[in-house]
Scaffold this motif. Sequence first.
Motif, PDB file in Angstrom:
ATOM      1  N   MET A  91      -6.215  96.446  32.937  1.00 52.56           N
ATOM      2  CA  MET A  91      -7.012  96.353  34.158  1.00 52.56           C
ATOM      3  C   MET A  91      -8.506  96.391  33.838  1.00 52.56           C
ATOM      4  O   MET A  91      -9.300  95.642  34.426  1.00 52.56           O
ATOM      5  N   ILE A  92      -8.890  97.232  32.895  1.00 51.17           N
ATOM      6  CA  ILE A  92     -10.304  97.303  32.492  1.00 51.17           C
ATOM      7  C   ILE A  92     -10.721  95.983  31.859  1.00 51.17           C
ATOM      8  O   ILE A  92     -11.818  95.474  32.127  1.00 51.17           O
ATOM      9  N   LYS A  93      -9.846  95.412  31.023  1.00 50.82           N
ATOM     10  CA  LYS A  93     -10.151  94.137  30.379  1.00 50.82           C
ATOM     11  C   LYS A  93     -10.329  93.040  31.435  1.00 50.82           C
ATOM     12  O   LYS A  93     -11.272  92.253  31.375  1.00 50.82           O
ATOM     13  N   GLU A  94      -9.413  92.999  32.412  1.00 53.10           N
ATOM     14  CA  GLU A  94      -9.512  91.998  33.469  1.00 53.10           C
ATOM     15  C   GLU A  94     -10.786  92.191  34.285  1.00 53.10           C
ATOM     16  O   GLU A  94     -11.455  91.221  34.644  1.00 53.10           O
ATOM     17  N   ALA A  95     -11.116  93.443  34.573  1.00 54.05           N
ATOM     18  CA  ALA A  95     -12.334  93.731  35.342  1.00 54.05           C
ATOM     19  C   ALA A  95     -13.570  93.267  34.575  1.00 54.05           C
ATOM     20  O   ALA A  95     -14.497  92.691  35.161  1.00 54.05           O
ATOM     21  N   ARG A  96     -13.583  93.491  33.268  1.00 47.91           N
ATOM     22  CA  ARG A  96     -14.724  93.034  32.454  1.00 47.91           C
ATOM     23  C   ARG A  96     -14.817  91.513  32.462  1.00 47.91           C
ATOM     24  O   ARG A  96     -15.909  90.951  32.570  1.00 47.91           O
ATOM     25  N   GLU A  97     -13.654  90.854  32.338  1.00 45.49           N
ATOM     26  CA  GLU A  97     -13.664  89.392  32.348  1.00 45.49           C
ATOM     27  C   GLU A  97     -14.176  88.865  33.690  1.00 45.49           C
ATOM     28  O   GLU A  97     -14.961  87.912  33.731  1.00 45.49           O
ATOM     29  N   ILE A  98     -13.720  89.488  34.773  1.00 44.02           N
ATOM     30  CA  ILE A  98     -14.166  89.071  36.107  1.00 44.02           C
ATOM     31  C   ILE A  98     -15.669  89.301  36.248  1.00 44.02           C
ATOM     32  O   ILE A  98     -16.396  88.458  36.778  1.00 44.02           O
ATOM     33  N   LYS A  99     -16.130  90.447  35.756  1.00 44.24           N
ATOM     34  CA  LYS A  99     -17.565  90.758  35.827  1.00 44.24           C
ATOM     35  C   LYS A  99     -18.368  89.720  35.055  1.00 44.24           C
ATOM     36  O   LYS A  99     -19.371  89.188  35.559  1.00 44.24           O
ATOM     37  N   GLU A 100     -17.925  89.404  33.826  1.00 45.50           N
ATOM     38  CA  GLU A 100     -18.642  88.431  33.011  1.00 45.50           C
ATOM     39  C   GLU A 100     -18.634  87.049  33.671  1.00 45.50           C
ATOM     40  O   GLU A 100     -19.641  86.343  33.652  1.00 45.50           O
ATOM     41  N   LYS A 101     -17.497  86.681  34.278  1.00 43.96           N
ATOM     42  CA  LYS A 101     -17.403  85.392  34.958  1.00 43.96           C
ATOM     43  C   LYS A 101     -18.350  85.358  36.154  1.00 43.96           C
ATOM     44  O   LYS A 101     -19.029  84.365  36.386  1.00 43.96           O
ATOM     45  N   MET A 102     -18.371  86.456  36.907  1.00 43.98           N
ATOM     46  CA  MET A 102     -19.254  86.519  38.070  1.00 43.98           C
ATOM     47  C   MET A 102     -20.721  86.426  37.642  1.00 43.98           C
ATOM     48  O   MET A 102     -21.520  85.729  38.278  1.00 43.98           O
ATOM     49  N   ILE A 103     -21.059  87.098  36.565  1.00 49.02           N
ATOM     50  CA  ILE A 103     -22.439  87.054  36.058  1.00 49.02           C
ATOM     51  C   ILE A 103     -22.776  85.633  35.597  1.00 49.02           C
ATOM     52  O   ILE A 103     -23.857  85.110  35.903  1.00 49.02           O
ATOM     53  N   ALA A 104     -21.847  85.009  34.886  1.00 56.99           N
ATOM     54  CA  ALA A 104     -22.083  83.642  34.412  1.00 56.99           C
ATOM     55  C   ALA A 104     -22.214  82.676  35.589  1.00 56.99           C
ATOM     56  O   ALA A 104     -23.096  81.803  35.598  1.00 56.99           O
TER      57      ALA A 104
ATOM     58  N   GLN B  17     -25.543  79.392  39.122  1.00 59.28           N
ATOM     59  CA  GLN B  17     -26.043  79.048  40.454  1.00 59.28           C
ATOM     60  C   GLN B  17     -27.547  79.271  40.538  1.00 59.28           C
ATOM     61  O   GLN B  17     -28.267  78.454  41.124  1.00 59.28           O
ATOM     62  N   ALA B  18     -28.015  80.344  39.956  1.00 61.30           N
ATOM     63  CA  ALA B  18     -29.453  80.614  39.965  1.00 61.30           C
ATOM     64  C   ALA B  18     -30.202  79.515  39.207  1.00 61.30           C
ATOM     65  O   ALA B  18     -31.270  79.059  39.648  1.00 61.30           O
ATOM     66  N   GLN B  19     -29.651  79.083  38.067  1.00 62.24           N
ATOM     67  CA  GLN B  19     -30.281  78.008  37.293  1.00 62.24           C
ATOM     68  C   GLN B  19     -30.309  76.712  38.088  1.00 62.24           C
ATOM     69  O   GLN B  19     -31.311  75.997  38.096  1.00 62.24           O
ATOM     70  N   GLU B  20     -29.188  76.410  38.780  1.00 64.89           N
ATOM     71  CA  GLU B  20     -29.141  75.196  39.601  1.00 64.89           C
ATOM     72  C   GLU B  20     -30.187  75.256  40.712  1.00 64.89           C
ATOM     73  O   GLU B  20     -30.899  74.272  40.968  1.00 64.89           O
TER      74      GLU B  20
END
Length: 165
Positions: A81-94, A99-102
Motif C-alpha cells: 500500500m505504501i509503494k502504491e501510494a508513492r507511485e500515485i504521488k509521483e504520478k500526480m506530481i509528474a 500540466q503546469a509546463q503546458e
Amino acid sequence: MDQLINDFSLGLFFWQLVIFVGLIFLMAKFAWKPILSSLDNREQGIADALASAENAKVEMAKLEASNQAAAQEARAQRDEMIKEAREIKEKMIADAAGQAQEKADKIIAQAQDAIASEKKAALADIKSQVANLSVDIAEKVTRKELSEKDAQHKLIEQLLAEANI
C-alpha cells in the motif's frame, strides 16, 4: 528381648494372626479395589492433564506461527500500500508538472503572439505617422517652393539634372 520370648503366648499369637488375616481379607474385598481404582483414576487424570497441556502447548505454537504469518502478511500488505501510494504521488506530481509546463508554454506562446501583434500595430502606427509627417513636410516644402518662382525653376533644373545622371 528375653522378656518377649518368655512372655510369648501361643493363643494370643493365634488370635492376632486370625485378626490380621481377617483384616487383610476385608481390606482386599472392600478397600483395595476402590483404592486401586481411585489411584488408577488419579493416574489417568494426571496423564490426561499432561496430554491436554501438551496439546495446549502445540496449539499455542500453531497459534503463534499463525499470528506471525498474519503479521508478516499484514506487513507485506502495508508495504504494498505504501509503494502504491508513492507511485500515485509521483504520478500526480509528474502530471501536475506536465500540466503546469503546458500552461506555461501556452501563456508564453500567447504572450509572444501578443508581443508580435503589438509590434506589428506599433510599426503600422509608426509607418502611418512617418507617412503623414512626410506628406506634411512635402506639402510645406512644396508651398514654399511654389511661392518663389526662381526657386521653383532652380528646383526643376536640379531635378532634371539628377534624372539625367
